[in-house]
Design a protein around this motif. Structure first.
Motif, mmCIF file in Angstrom:
data_model
loop_
_atom_site.group_PDB
_atom_site.id
_atom_site.type_symbol
_atom_site.label_atom_id
_atom_site.label_comp_id
_atom_site.label_asym_id
_atom_site.label_seq_id
_atom_site.Cartn_x
_atom_site.Cartn_y
_atom_site.Cartn_z
ATOM 1 N N LEU A 316 81.256 -21.636 38.710
ATOM 2 C CA LEU A 316 80.204 -20.623 38.624
ATOM 3 C C LEU A 316 80.693 -19.289 39.174
ATOM 4 O O LEU A 316 81.545 -19.240 40.061
ATOM 5 N N PRO A 317 80.149 -18.188 38.674
ATOM 6 C CA PRO A 317 80.460 -16.879 39.269
ATOM 7 C C PRO A 317 79.657 -16.691 40.556
ATOM 8 O O PRO A 317 78.621 -17.309 40.739
ATOM 9 N N GLY A 318 80.143 -15.844 41.438
ATOM 10 C CA GLY A 318 79.380 -15.610 42.652
ATOM 11 C C GLY A 318 80.209 -15.312 43.878
ATOM 12 O O GLY A 318 79.667 -15.146 44.970
ATOM 13 N N GLY A 319 81.534 -15.277 43.742
ATOM 14 C CA GLY A 319 82.363 -14.894 44.871
ATOM 15 C C GLY A 319 82.477 -15.961 45.942
ATOM 16 O O GLY A 319 82.369 -17.155 45.683
ATOM 17 N N ILE A 320 82.633 -15.517 47.170
ATOM 18 C CA ILE A 320 82.933 -16.414 48.272
ATOM 19 C C ILE A 320 81.806 -17.416 48.520
ATOM 20 O O ILE A 320 82.057 -18.555 48.949
ATOM 21 N N ILE A 322 80.091 -19.084 46.388
ATOM 22 C CA ILE A 322 80.300 -20.241 45.513
ATOM 23 C C ILE A 322 81.352 -21.165 46.104
ATOM 24 O O ILE A 322 81.205 -22.400 46.102
ATOM 25 N N PHE A 323 82.407 -20.597 46.646
ATOM 26 C CA PHE A 323 83.474 -21.410 47.226
ATOM 27 C C PHE A 323 82.993 -22.135 48.478
ATOM 28 O O PHE A 323 83.366 -23.291 48.724
ATOM 29 N N VAL A 324 82.174 -21.481 49.261
ATOM 30 C CA VAL A 324 81.660 -22.125 50.472
ATOM 31 C C VAL A 324 80.705 -23.267 50.115
ATOM 32 O O VAL A 324 80.816 -24.379 50.647
ATOM 33 N N ILE A 325 79.781 -23.023 49.192
ATOM 34 C CA ILE A 325 78.804 -24.050 48.812
ATOM 35 C C ILE A 325 79.501 -25.235 48.150
ATOM 36 O O ILE A 325 79.219 -26.403 48.448
ATOM 37 N N GLY A 326 80.429 -24.949 47.232
ATOM 38 C CA GLY A 326 81.169 -26.025 46.584
ATOM 39 C C GLY A 326 81.932 -26.865 47.583
ATOM 40 O O GLY A 326 81.956 -28.104 47.496
ATOM 41 N N THR A 327 82.551 -26.213 48.569
ATOM 42 C CA THR A 327 83.293 -26.939 49.602
ATOM 43 C C THR A 327 82.367 -27.814 50.432
ATOM 44 O O THR A 327 82.705 -28.950 50.776
ATOM 45 N N LEU A 328 81.193 -27.304 50.765
ATOM 46 C CA LEU A 328 80.229 -28.099 51.527
ATOM 47 C C LEU A 328 79.812 -29.347 50.745
ATOM 48 O O LEU A 328 79.654 -30.431 51.325
ATOM 49 N N LEU A 329 79.669 -29.219 49.433
ATOM 50 C CA LEU A 329 79.241 -30.358 48.613
ATOM 51 C C LEU A 329 80.307 -31.445 48.579
ATOM 52 O O LEU A 329 80.018 -32.630 48.807
ATOM 53 N N TRP A 330 81.573 -31.075 48.285
ATOM 54 C CA TRP A 330 82.582 -32.138 48.217
ATOM 55 C C TRP A 330 82.998 -32.628 49.599
ATOM 56 O O TRP A 330 83.476 -33.754 49.738
ATOM 57 N N THR A 331 82.789 -31.813 50.625
ATOM 58 C CA THR A 331 83.011 -32.308 51.985
ATOM 59 C C THR A 331 81.966 -33.364 52.331
ATOM 60 O O THR A 331 82.279 -34.378 52.974
ATOM 61 N N LEU A 332 80.730 -33.140 51.900
ATOM 62 C CA LEU A 332 79.691 -34.149 52.095
ATOM 63 C C LEU A 332 80.066 -35.441 51.372
ATOM 64 O O LEU A 332 79.828 -36.542 51.888
ATOM 65 N N ALA A 333 80.667 -35.314 50.186
ATOM 66 C CA ALA A 333 81.150 -36.502 49.468
ATOM 67 C C ALA A 333 82.182 -37.251 50.296
ATOM 68 O O ALA A 333 82.172 -38.489 50.369
#
Length: 431
Positions: A316-320, A322-333
């Motif tokens: 997704l577009p959105g800058g930093i 997006i990277f923080v939220i995505g990282t939080l999601l796969w870290t939760l995984a």
């Protein structure tokens, strides 16, 4: 007395406090060994700056090391079944100490490749053995938690190792290799002193007097890895491990390239990686305290949804943000699914093949870790940010494989009635 499946009795401190001495020793040994985990981190730098080899030669050597680790995990599983976990750990650590020291003194590149491959292989013998021993010595309802503690010990050690290694390199490259050899010898000493020896096989007259179940458990392992491959459900789980590792590794392979293409500095990439490490170290045990009571299949499926979804979020577009939220999601995984995924082989394995079941799972994870970066970078170069959508699709495949490959059975899902260690010697203990 309260039910053995209550949170209190399967909690973090209860699991650690009431673990057998051999399990506590194993956790300490792994932590100390990982404090000396220098070779893989500093190999490329050592070969280019100290030995004078080219970047391509150094990168090839690192790839050879990775290939050796996959082979070592498979061989280590067999050693654990045939010789016992204690002996497999001793062979691994004594051998690793010798090969690591040799790397500093070998005279030419061809010899470097051979020694690096042997160091990678022999240095991994201990992993299936350690996991098998944790499974043998820990009650079933505490196995997910003990693997979470085991992962914490490894993560703490590997987090500190680069800092310790940098300090040693500032003095001498030789000191780096001596330090890793000493860490391996420390774990070997733990194995010699604290880990249980394998029980001698019962005499034929004794075997005739025991039940059929006891005979099956006492019998030596048969069938080798072919027997593992005949367990079709478990093969699906092995594919889960491969997919998990292959897409997980994209945070090291593709993520820095993507962030750089967005004009973000290396500092931002380092911050995202550090965020993952901080959450895993501080939160995984607390999350495991809850999810350890869930069916293993459900935990794995949730993990794949979050892992694939978190990586797909990077598209997704959105800058930093997006990277923080995505990282939080796969870290939760990672903190939800990690301990269960690595504990599951011990739940699914028949006792005579425990080491091979564990070894094959670790090997598939290692193979995914080795091939994942190559595949990810290739897709990135050809398809750009769509690589993250492919990761999401792979996560969906993982959900399906986990559903069919980790179906609950009486062996893996039955409740544990007694959480206290057995008074009789375990199969891996001395008679």
């Amino acid at each position: 007395m309260s039910s053995p499946t209550t949170t209190d009795e399967t909690g973090i401190w209860a699991t650690i406090r009431e673990a057998p001495p051999a399990v506590k020793a194993l956790l300490v040994g792994v932590f100390v060994n990982k404090l000396g985990w220098f070779l893989q981190v500093f190999l490329v730098l050592f070969l280019t700056t100290s030995k004078g080899f080219t970047d391509v030669q150094a990168g090839t050597a690192l790839g050879v090391y990775g290939g050796g680790t996959v082979v070592g995990l498979i061989v280590g599983g067999s050693l654990s079944d045939k010789l016992g976990p204690r002996m497999a750990v001793m062979i691994s650590m004594f051998g690793m100490a010798g090969f690591v020291l040799a790397i500093a003194y070998v005279p030419n590149y061809a010899t470097v490749l051979v020694v690096v491959a042997l160091a990678g292989a022999v240095g991994q013998f201990y992993r299936p053995a350690s996991a098998a021993l944790l499974t043998e010595l820990t009650p079933k309802n505490r196995q997910v938690m003990i693997f979470a503690v085991y992962r914490l010990a490894m993560n703490l050690g590997t987090t500190a190792a680069p800092l310790i290694g940098a300090a040693l390199v500032a003095v001498s490259w030789n000191l780096l290799f001596i330090g890793e050899a000493l860490a391996a010898l420390a774990y070997a000493a733990v194995a010699v002193v604290a880990l249980p020896k394998r029980a001698k096989a019962p005499a034929s007259s004794e075997v005739s007097e025991v039940s059929d179940v006891s005979v099956a458990e006492a019998a030596p392992s048969t069938g080798g890895y072919l027997a593992v491959l005949r367990d079709y459900k478990y093969v699906l789980f092995l594919l889960c491990m491969f997919i998990n590792a292959a897409i997980y590794m994209q945070y090291l392979a593709v993520l820095p390239l993507h962030m750089k293409s967005e004009g973000l500095s290396t500092w931002w990439f380092s911050a995202v990686v550090a965020l993952n490490g901080f959450i895993v170290i501080t939160c995984e045990l607390l999350v495991t305290k809850v999810v350890q009571h869930w069916p293993a299949r459900m935990v794995a499926m949730i993990g794949f949804v979050l892992l694939g979804g978190g990586l797909a979020f990077y598209a997704l577009p959105g800058g930093i943000a997006i990277f923080v939220i995505g990282t939080l999601l796969w870290t939760l995984a990672e903190i939800i699914g990690g301990p269960t995924m690595f504990a599951y082989p011990g739940m699914a394995a028949p006792k005579p093949l425990l080491g091979r079941y564990v070894g094959s799972a670790h090997a598939m994870f290692g193979l995914g870790s080795a091939l994942g970066p190559f595949l990810g970078v290739w897709i990135w170069n050809n398809a750009g940010t769509r690589v993250w959508l492919w990761c999401g699709l792979a996560g969906a495949v993982g959900v399906v494989l986990a559903y069919f490959g980790m179906q609950p059975t009486a062996e893996t899902e039955e409740p544990v009635v007694d959480i206290t260690p057995a008074s009789e010697p375990l199969p891996s203990e001395s008679s």
